[in-house]
Motif scaffolding. Sequence first.
Motif, PDB file in Angstrom:
ATOM      1  N   UNK A  31      18.370  40.170  -7.167  1.00  0.00           N
ATOM      2  CA  UNK A  31      19.076  38.913  -7.443  1.00  0.00           C
ATOM      3  C   UNK A  31      20.288  39.063  -8.360  1.00  0.00           C
ATOM      4  N   UNK A  32      20.500  40.194  -8.970  1.00  0.00           N
ATOM      5  CA  UNK A  32      21.659  40.392  -9.824  1.00  0.00           C
ATOM      6  C   UNK A  32      21.303  40.363 -11.293  1.00  0.00           C
ATOM      7  N   UNK A  33      22.209  40.902 -12.132  1.00  0.00           N
ATOM      8  CA  UNK A  33      21.906  41.065 -13.560  1.00  0.00           C
ATOM      9  C   UNK A  33      21.715  39.756 -14.323  1.00  0.00           C
ATOM     10  N   UNK A  34      22.459  38.709 -13.999  1.00  0.00           N
ATOM     11  CA  UNK A  34      22.329  37.438 -14.719  1.00  0.00           C
ATOM     12  C   UNK A  34      20.959  36.816 -14.460  1.00  0.00           C
ATOM     13  N   UNK A  35      20.543  36.840 -13.193  1.00  0.00           N
ATOM     14  CA  UNK A  35      19.219  36.333 -12.831  1.00  0.00           C
ATOM     15  C   UNK A  35      18.134  37.172 -13.509  1.00  0.00           C
ATOM     16  N   UNK A  36      18.289  38.489 -13.471  1.00  0.00           N
ATOM     17  CA  UNK A  36      17.278  39.369 -14.065  1.00  0.00           C
ATOM     18  C   UNK A  36      17.150  39.114 -15.564  1.00  0.00           C
ATOM     19  N   UNK A  37      18.256  38.888 -16.234  1.00  0.00           N
ATOM     20  CA  UNK A  37      18.226  38.608 -17.668  1.00  0.00           C
ATOM     21  C   UNK A  37      17.506  37.287 -17.952  1.00  0.00           C
ATOM     22  N   UNK A  38      17.817  36.272 -17.168  1.00  0.00           N
ATOM     23  CA  UNK A  38      17.156  34.973 -17.340  1.00  0.00           C
ATOM     24  C   UNK A  38      15.666  35.098 -17.024  1.00  0.00           C
ATOM     25  N   UNK A  39      15.348  35.792 -15.948  1.00  0.00           N
ATOM     26  CA  UNK A  39      13.946  35.972 -15.554  1.00  0.00           C
ATOM     27  C   UNK A  39      13.180  36.741 -16.630  1.00  0.00           C
ATOM     28  N   UNK A  40      13.835  37.701 -17.275  1.00  0.00           N
ATOM     29  CA  UNK A  40      13.202  38.442 -18.366  1.00  0.00           C
ATOM     30  C   UNK A  40      12.847  37.500 -19.519  1.00  0.00           C
ATOM     31  N   UNK A  58       1.418  33.976  -9.699  1.00  0.00           N
ATOM     32  CA  UNK A  58       1.828  32.579  -9.737  1.00  0.00           C
ATOM     33  C   UNK A  58       3.243  32.418  -9.219  1.00  0.00           C
ATOM     34  N   UNK A  59       3.505  31.256  -8.663  1.00  0.00           N
ATOM     35  CA  UNK A  59       4.853  30.886  -8.281  1.00  0.00           C
ATOM     36  C   UNK A  59       5.148  29.525  -8.913  1.00  0.00           C
ATOM     37  N   UNK A  60       6.378  29.348  -9.399  1.00  0.00           N
ATOM     38  CA  UNK A  60       6.725  28.080 -10.028  1.00  0.00           C
ATOM     39  C   UNK A  60       8.209  27.820  -9.872  1.00  0.00           C
ATOM     40  N   UNK A  61       8.567  26.544  -9.987  1.00  0.00           N
ATOM     41  CA  UNK A  61       9.949  26.113  -9.820  1.00  0.00           C
ATOM     42  C   UNK A  61      10.453  25.580 -11.158  1.00  0.00           C
ATOM     43  N   UNK A  62      11.651  26.029 -11.521  1.00  0.00           N
ATOM     44  CA  UNK A  62      12.309  25.580 -12.750  1.00  0.00           C
ATOM     45  C   UNK A  62      13.638  24.952 -12.359  1.00  0.00           C
ATOM     46  N   UNK A  63      13.922  23.766 -12.903  1.00  0.00           N
ATOM     47  CA  UNK A  63      15.213  23.129 -12.639  1.00  0.00           C
ATOM     48  C   UNK A  63      16.278  23.734 -13.546  1.00  0.00           C
ATOM     49  N   UNK A  64      17.532  23.481 -13.238  1.00  0.00           N
ATOM     50  CA  UNK A  64      18.642  24.096 -13.976  1.00  0.00           C
ATOM     51  C   UNK A  64      18.638  23.753 -15.461  1.00  0.00           C
ATOM     52  N   UNK A 106      11.844  25.709 -20.330  1.00  0.00           N
ATOM     53  CA  UNK A 106      12.522  26.993 -20.427  1.00  0.00           C
ATOM     54  C   UNK A 106      13.982  26.754 -20.792  1.00  0.00           C
ATOM     55  N   UNK A 107      14.696  27.810 -21.169  1.00  0.00           N
ATOM     56  CA  UNK A 107      16.129  27.616 -21.451  1.00  0.00           C
ATOM     57  C   UNK A 107      16.859  27.149 -20.187  1.00  0.00           C
ATOM     58  N   UNK A 108      17.929  26.388 -20.359  1.00  0.00           N
ATOM     59  CA  UNK A 108      18.741  26.021 -19.193  1.00  0.00           C
ATOM     60  C   UNK A 108      19.308  27.278 -18.530  1.00  0.00           C
ATOM     61  N   UNK A 109      19.619  27.187 -17.250  1.00  0.00           N
ATOM     62  CA  UNK A 109      20.191  28.324 -16.534  1.00  0.00           C
ATOM     63  C   UNK A 109      21.541  28.692 -17.148  1.00  0.00           C
ATOM     64  N   UNK A 110      21.869  29.993 -17.151  1.00  0.00           N
ATOM     65  CA  UNK A 110      23.231  30.385 -17.540  1.00  0.00           C
ATOM     66  C   UNK A 110      24.241  29.777 -16.560  1.00  0.00           C
ATOM     67  N   UNK A 111      25.478  29.616 -17.006  1.00  0.00           N
ATOM     68  CA  UNK A 111      26.495  28.947 -16.182  1.00  0.00           C
ATOM     69  C   UNK A 111      26.712  29.622 -14.829  1.00  0.00           C
ATOM     70  N   UNK A 112      26.585  30.954 -14.788  1.00  0.00           N
ATOM     71  CA  UNK A 112      26.833  31.619 -13.516  1.00  0.00           C
ATOM     72  C   UNK A 112      25.616  31.640 -12.590  1.00  0.00           C
ATOM     73  N   UNK A 113      24.518  31.023 -12.999  1.00  0.00           N
ATOM     74  CA  UNK A 113      23.395  30.779 -12.082  1.00  0.00           C
ATOM     75  C   UNK A 113      23.510  29.319 -11.657  1.00  0.00           C
ATOM     76  N   UNK A 114      24.396  29.082 -10.720  1.00  0.00           N
ATOM     77  CA  UNK A 114      24.759  27.728 -10.330  1.00  0.00           C
ATOM     78  C   UNK A 114      23.855  27.215  -9.209  1.00  0.00           C
ATOM     79  N   UNK A 115      22.608  26.925  -9.566  1.00  0.00           N
ATOM     80  CA  UNK A 115      21.618  26.410  -8.627  1.00  0.00           C
ATOM     81  C   UNK A 115      20.951  25.186  -9.251  1.00  0.00           C
TER      82      UNK A 115
END
Length: 134
Positions: free
Chosen positions: A35-44, A70-76, A110-119
């Motif tokens: 998924x890329x470094x920004x996603x991996x950092x947020x997921x960490x 487990x699987x879960x959904x997080x909003x932005x 959880x923390x809000x998504x970083x700006x470049x995770x625009x989902x």
Amino acid sequence: PPVKLDLVQKSSSRLKEMGEKRQIKVPMLDSDKMMGPRYMSYHQQIRDRIRNRAYFYVDDPQFQTGEVYLTFIVSSNGELKQIKIIPEKTNANSYLRSVGLRSIKESAPFPPFPKDLDYPELTFNVIISFETEE
């Protein structure tokens, strides 16, 4: 909405008396590495929060070796929207299943998504691995 549960302060660990070491791991899944470094950092960050929360339950006598998938959904904005155990990939007693669910619920928001995770939201899959060693 996620429910915050009151945590009871645990007294000194009986683990020292038993000579037992308990660990909780939340490894990165291979699919997440694509998924890329920004996603991996947020997921960490999310995995660290979940693992740290799960340690609140490590002294319980029902703690044993097992894995909860487990699987879960997080909003932005970091809100936990949905959570589910995947039973066919889980190998754990009912206590560890409960700890897995509670660890995610109590880690939210959880923390809000970083700006470049625009989902608007993202789905996360985690394995919480509970380990005991003598």
